[in-house]
Scaffold this active site. Structure first.
Site, short mmCIF file in Angstrom:
data_model
loop_
_atom_site.label_atom_id
_atom_site.label_comp_id
_atom_site.label_asym_id
_atom_site.label_seq_id
_atom_site.Cartn_x
_atom_site.Cartn_y
_atom_site.Cartn_z
N SER A 142 -16.72 -36.91 72.29
CA SER A 142 -16.19 -36.82 70.93
C SER A 142 -14.91 -36.00 71.00
CB SER A 142 -17.20 -36.12 70.02
OG SER A 142 -16.62 -35.75 68.78
N TYR A 155 -22.98 -29.32 67.95
CA TYR A 155 -22.62 -30.71 68.25
C TYR A 155 -21.49 -30.73 69.26
CZ TYR A 155 -20.27 -35.20 67.65
OH TYR A 155 -19.65 -36.41 67.88
#
Length: 269
Positions: A142, A155
């Site tokens: 990501s 995350y």
């Protein structure tokens, strides 16, 4: 690696980028083993293949279950004859809360799915991939894996671990038949918040949200083009490319920029 005629395993195939990746792979002549914990989502993805449904098998699997994942290679090779590649796409985000406020059970779930799920898939399939004439591993990180976003620290940490895992894997396999690609998507229009059981508060309409993000189909196209070109690193979206350059040029300024933007978004919601 060209995907025509290859067998590719896609995790998170029941929705979002995983669904788009599966459909595009089949359109380009690959066979897909779709992995997801959501049986209904997998069925919907397979239905969308239409007349090409025979090119996709579906497997309801919790990728945090190591023993179940370890049994997958033999199962899929018996079904398809071989496995030529894996795309580790499945992942979740966290509630938008600071580090001090997130409960340990939520933290563990984030790492179990994002990091350990990817790790189990890599460890389980790598021996079989090394036996193929050519093979490929694609791990989805990501832009949160290389630059921090307030309220998404766990995350981001899980995706940063995926980044380093993938880069280490590339280094170890550099002279082998197995190519390795790490992918850093920016904002993509998927239902990851719903799948993560995260509620989003925003005054932005669904139409406006879609205009501000990349479609799952376009993201999948960029990822597959990177895979076919054996790219080491793939940035998905203008936001990911911009932040990558900004962060490399001036890490602190880039983090301050993101922090300010996130604060503005929170105030407007």
């Amino acid at each position: 690696m060209k995907v025509n005629g290859k067998v590719i395993v896609v995790t998170g195939a029941g929705s979002g980028m995983g669904r788009a990746l599966s459909l595009q792979l089949i359109k380009e002549g690959a066979r897909v083993a779709g992995i997801d914990i959501n049986e209904e989502g997998l069925r919907e993805t397979r239905d969308l293949t239409g007349k090409a449904s025979a090119a996709m098998s579906t497997h309801v699997v919790d990728i945090t279950d190591r023993e179940r994942v370890e049994a997958l290679p033999a199962e899929l090779i018996a079904l398809h004859g071989a496995v030529d590649g894996i795309i580790n796409n499945a992942g979740i985000i966290q509630p938008f809360v600071p580090i001090k406020d997130l409960a340990y059970d939520r933290i563990e779930r984030i790492f179990n799915i994002n990091l350990y799920g990817t790790l189990y898939m890599v460890k389980s399939f790598l021996p079989a991939l090394l036996e193929r004439p050519e093979a490929h591993i694609v791990n989805i990180s990501s832009m949160g894996g290389f630059i921090p976003f307030p309220g998404q620290s766990f995350y981001g940490a899980s995706k940063a671990a995926v980044k380093l895992l993938t880069e280490g894997l590339y280094a170890e396999l550099k002279d082998s038949n197995v190519k390795v690609t790490v992918v850093h998507p920016g904002a993509v229009n998927t239902n990851i918040t719903k799948n993560s059981n995260v509620e989003m508060r925003s005054d932005v309409s669904a139409e406006e949200q879609a205009s501000m993000t990349l479609s799952a189909e376009k993201a999948a196209e960029i990822i597959l083009n990177g895979m076919k070109a054996d790219k080491y690193r793939v940035m998905v979206g203008k936001d990911a490319r911009f932040l990558d350059l900004f962060y490399r040029f001036s890490p602190k300024r880039a983090v301050d920029f993101i922090t300010k933007k996130m604060a503005q978004m929170a105030k407007a919601s």
